[in-house]
Design a protein around this motif. Structure first.
Motif, PDB file in Angstrom:
ATOM      1  N   GLU A  73       0.818  -1.201   0.000  1.00  0.00           N
ATOM      2  CA  GLU A  73       0.000   0.000   0.000  1.00  0.00           C
ATOM      3  C   GLU A  73       0.863   1.267   0.000  1.00  0.00           C
ATOM      4  O   GLU A  73       1.808   1.378   0.777  1.00  0.00           O
ATOM      5  CB  GLU A  73      -0.931  -0.002   1.208  1.00  0.00           C
ATOM      6  N   ALA A 114      -8.979   3.726  -2.109  1.00  0.00           N
ATOM      7  CA  ALA A 114      -8.288   2.456  -2.344  1.00  0.00           C
ATOM      8  C   ALA A 114      -7.329   2.576  -3.525  1.00  0.00           C
ATOM      9  O   ALA A 114      -6.200   2.077  -3.485  1.00  0.00           O
ATOM     10  CB  ALA A 114      -9.297   1.340  -2.585  1.00  0.00           C
ATOM     11  N   ARG A 117      -4.218   4.336  -2.570  1.00  0.00           N
ATOM     12  CA  ARG A 117      -3.331   3.537  -1.715  1.00  0.00           C
ATOM     13  C   ARG A 117      -2.600   2.445  -2.495  1.00  0.00           C
ATOM     14  O   ARG A 117      -1.822   1.695  -1.914  1.00  0.00           O
ATOM     15  CB  ARG A 117      -4.139   2.887  -0.578  1.00  0.00           C
ATOM     16  N   PHE A 119      -4.227   0.071  -4.650  1.00  0.00           N
ATOM     17  CA  PHE A 119      -5.082  -1.020  -5.093  1.00  0.00           C
ATOM     18  C   PHE A 119      -5.572  -0.723  -6.511  1.00  0.00           C
ATOM     19  O   PHE A 119      -5.471   0.416  -6.979  1.00  0.00           O
ATOM     20  CB  PHE A 119      -6.266  -1.182  -4.136  1.00  0.00           C
ATOM     21  N   LEU A 132      -8.523  -5.795  -2.062  1.00  0.00           N
ATOM     22  CA  LEU A 132      -8.789  -5.286  -0.716  1.00  0.00           C
ATOM     23  C   LEU A 132      -9.070  -6.427   0.254  1.00  0.00           C
ATOM     24  O   LEU A 132      -8.662  -6.376   1.420  1.00  0.00           O
ATOM     25  CB  LEU A 132      -9.979  -4.332  -0.748  1.00  0.00           C
ATOM     26  N   HIS A 135      -5.989  -7.883   1.926  1.00  0.00           N
ATOM     27  CA  HIS A 135      -5.298  -7.064   2.926  1.00  0.00           C
ATOM     28  C   HIS A 135      -6.230  -6.511   4.001  1.00  0.00           C
ATOM     29  O   HIS A 135      -5.761  -6.113   5.066  1.00  0.00           O
ATOM     30  CB  HIS A 135      -4.570  -5.919   2.230  1.00  0.00           C
ATOM     31  N   LEU A 182      -7.940   2.255   5.659  1.00  0.00           N
ATOM     32  CA  LEU A 182      -7.211   2.786   4.512  1.00  0.00           C
ATOM     33  C   LEU A 182      -6.572   4.130   4.839  1.00  0.00           C
ATOM     34  O   LEU A 182      -5.549   4.492   4.256  1.00  0.00           O
ATOM     35  CB  LEU A 182      -8.144   2.940   3.310  1.00  0.00           C
TER      36      LEU A 182
END
Length: 229
Positions: A73, A114, A117, A119, A132, A135, A182
């Motif tokens: 991430e 997301a 970060r 993803f 997601l 993790h 997140l």
């Protein structure tokens, strides 16, 4: 070298090999148990989706780990973090007057966050939610739920009031857990100082109340209520 010494060396080497093998097996996740621990509620959801076939579910989850397990991430810049926090606060406050729009914004916000970060992007929803789940398996259901409610909204099936509003309230509450992870992934388990205060903002205005007036709030969005609903 005498035969006795050779035998002793063989025994020592064999003992070392056995000890190393036992250590390796002890550290290696054991199939379903390791996947259940990693995915949490997502494990049970996947088993149910496979009609109770745990082996099929575990194959799917193992494939997700293979595809997304090495994902790292990306950190958020302070300015970006503030923007996402402001957007979430605005969505919570908007829920009072426009629950549907608030849920849609929460859905967009989670997808954008997301993606930021590291993803997969929000326009690849299924891939994004699969990554997601690897993790954040214990909280990804909140994203699924708010996304589903947002889609139902566009189809005109969610109602302003009654069960429709309650469903949107619960979706927002569950989605918040993933949002927090997140935003602060390195400090899992921490509780933001203002979460309790913010949750009280997430309530739909009672029918007949005037704009700008909070009045009685029968759908206060708290985690306790969501779990008991």
């Amino acid at each position: 070298m005498s035969t006795g010494v050779i035998i002793a060396l063989i025994v020592i080497v064999a003992a070392v090999v056995v000890a190393a093998a036992l250590t390796f097996l002890a550290r290696k996740p054991r199939g379903g148990r390791g996947l259940r621990r990693r995915f949490g509620p997502e494990y049970d959801r996947t088993v149910a989706r496979h009609d109770g076939d745990a082996k099929a579910a575990e194959r799917e989850l193992a494939e997700r780990v293979k595809l997304h397990g090495e994902l790292r991430e990306r950190p958020l810049e302070p300015a970006a973090r503030e923007q996402y926090a402001a957007r979430w606060t605005a969505a919570q406050e908007r829920f009072v007057d426009s629950p549907r729009e608030a849920v849609a914004e929460a859905d967009r916000l989670l997808g954008d966050l997301a993606g930021a970060r590291g993803f997969p992007a929000a326009d690849r929803y299924e891939e994004q939610v699969a990554a997601l789940s690897v993790h954040h398996g214990h909280h990804v259901h909140g994203y699924r739920r708010v996304h589903g409610v947002a889609l139902a909204r566009t189809g005109g099936t969610a109602r302003e009031g009654g069960a429709g509003t309650e469903e949107m309230r619960e979706a927002m509450v569950e989605a918040r857990a993933l949002f927090e992870q997140l935003m602060t992934p390195a400090r899992q388990g921490d509780t933001p100082r203002h979460r309790a205060a913010d949750d009280t903002k997430l309530s739909a205005r009672p029918e007949g109340s005037a704009p700008g007036s909070r009045g009685h709030q029968p759908w206060a969005l708290t985690r306790r209520h969501a779990k008991g609903s």
